[in-house]
Design a protein around this motif. Structure first.
Motif, mmCIF file in Angstrom:
data_model
loop_
_atom_site.group_PDB
_atom_site.id
_atom_site.type_symbol
_atom_site.label_atom_id
_atom_site.label_comp_id
_atom_site.label_asym_id
_atom_site.label_seq_id
_atom_site.Cartn_x
_atom_site.Cartn_y
_atom_site.Cartn_z
ATOM 1 N N THR A 47 6.329 -7.532 10.939
ATOM 2 C CA THR A 47 5.041 -8.138 11.276
ATOM 3 C C THR A 47 3.915 -7.120 11.137
ATOM 4 N N ILE A 48 4.134 -5.925 11.647
ATOM 5 C CA ILE A 48 3.115 -4.874 11.568
ATOM 6 C C ILE A 48 2.915 -4.440 10.114
ATOM 7 N N GLU A 49 3.998 -4.293 9.364
ATOM 8 C CA GLU A 49 3.896 -3.899 7.957
ATOM 9 C C GLU A 49 3.103 -4.920 7.150
ATOM 10 N N ALA A 50 3.279 -6.206 7.442
ATOM 11 C CA ALA A 50 2.550 -7.255 6.724
ATOM 12 C C ALA A 50 1.047 -7.128 6.947
ATOM 13 N N VAL A 51 0.647 -6.837 8.172
ATOM 14 C CA VAL A 51 -0.777 -6.662 8.472
ATOM 15 C C VAL A 51 -1.313 -5.420 7.768
ATOM 16 N N PHE A 52 -0.573 -4.335 7.821
ATOM 17 C CA PHE A 52 -1.014 -3.101 7.163
ATOM 18 C C PHE A 52 -1.109 -3.303 5.658
ATOM 19 N N ALA A 53 -0.221 -4.082 5.069
ATOM 20 C CA ALA A 53 -0.286 -4.388 3.638
ATOM 21 C C ALA A 53 -1.539 -5.201 3.320
ATOM 22 N N ALA A 54 -1.895 -6.135 4.194
ATOM 23 C CA ALA A 54 -3.100 -6.941 3.987
ATOM 24 C C ALA A 54 -4.359 -6.076 4.005
ATOM 25 N N TYR A 55 -4.343 -4.996 4.764
ATOM 26 C CA TYR A 55 -5.462 -4.063 4.808
ATOM 27 C C TYR A 55 -5.309 -2.937 3.782
ATOM 28 N N ASP A 56 -4.249 -2.992 2.989
ATOM 29 C CA ASP A 56 -3.967 -1.997 1.955
ATOM 30 C C ASP A 56 -3.851 -0.584 2.531
ATOM 31 N N ILE A 57 -3.241 -0.486 3.705
ATOM 32 C CA ILE A 57 -2.965 0.813 4.320
ATOM 33 C C ILE A 57 -1.548 1.212 3.911
ATOM 34 N N GLN A 58 -1.441 2.319 3.193
ATOM 35 C CA GLN A 58 -0.145 2.728 2.672
ATOM 36 C C GLN A 58 0.433 3.953 3.360
ATOM 37 N N ASN A 59 -0.405 4.730 4.001
ATOM 38 C CA ASN A 59 0.045 5.936 4.694
ATOM 39 C C ASN A 59 -0.495 5.945 6.118
ATOM 40 N N ALA A 60 0.421 5.928 7.083
ATOM 41 C CA ALA A 60 0.017 5.952 8.487
ATOM 42 C C ALA A 60 1.212 6.293 9.362
ATOM 43 N N VAL A 61 0.928 6.897 10.490
ATOM 44 C CA VAL A 61 1.929 7.123 11.530
ATOM 45 C C VAL A 61 1.643 6.081 12.602
ATOM 46 N N ILE A 62 2.641 5.245 12.884
ATOM 47 C CA ILE A 62 2.457 4.103 13.776
ATOM 48 C C ILE A 62 3.393 4.232 14.969
ATOM 49 N N LYS A 63 2.830 4.319 16.149
ATOM 50 C CA LYS A 63 3.609 4.377 17.389
ATOM 51 C C LYS A 63 3.478 3.021 18.069
ATOM 52 N N VAL A 64 4.610 2.373 18.318
ATOM 53 C CA VAL A 64 4.621 1.033 18.901
ATOM 54 C C VAL A 64 5.422 1.066 20.199
#
Length: 97
Positions: A47-64
Motif C-alpha cells: 500500500t505504501i509503495e503504491a502511493v510512493f510510486a504515484a508520487y514518483d518517489i524512488q529513493n527513500a528510507v521509510i519507518k513504519v
C-alpha cells in the motif's frame, strides 16, 4: 521525485500508523514495526509503495510503526507524508487520491 525534507504523518494511537520518511539512495528501504507484520506486513508495504510510486518517489528510507491501521488509513498517512516530504502541502496531487 526527490525527498526534500524528513517528514512524519500519523500517531502511535490504536488503529493508526505512523510513517516517517527521509532521503535514501537505495530504492525504498522499509523498517516496519507491527504486531501483525507476519500476517499483513506485505500488504502494508504494498500500500505504501503504491502511493510512493504515484508520487514518483524512488529513493527513500521509510519507518513504519503500525498500531492495527486499516488500508485506507495507511494510504492516507502515506499520501500525507509524501506531500510533506516533497514540500507539496499546498499543491496536492488529486490523481493520487
Amino acid at each position: 521525485m526527490e525527498i526534500k525534507k524528513t517528514a512524519l504523518a500519523g500517531t502511535l494511537e490504536s488503529s493508526d500508523v505512523q510513517i516517517v520518511v527521509s532521503q535514501g539512495t537505495n530504492g525504498l528501504e522499509f523498517d516496519l514495526v507491527s504486531a501483525v507484520a507476519k500476517q499483513f506486513g506485505d500488504q502494508i508495504q504494498a500500500t505504501i509503495e503504491a502511493v510512493f510510486a504515484a508520487y514518483d518517489i524512488q529513493n527513500a528510507v521509510i519507518k513504519v510503526v503500525d498500531q492495527g491501521a486499516l488500508d485506507p488509513v495507511i494510504k492516507a498517512r502515506a499520501i500525507t507524508v509524501c506531500q510533506r516530504a516533497l514540500n507539496q502541502v499546498d499543491q496536492p496531487q488529486w490523481e493520487v487520491l
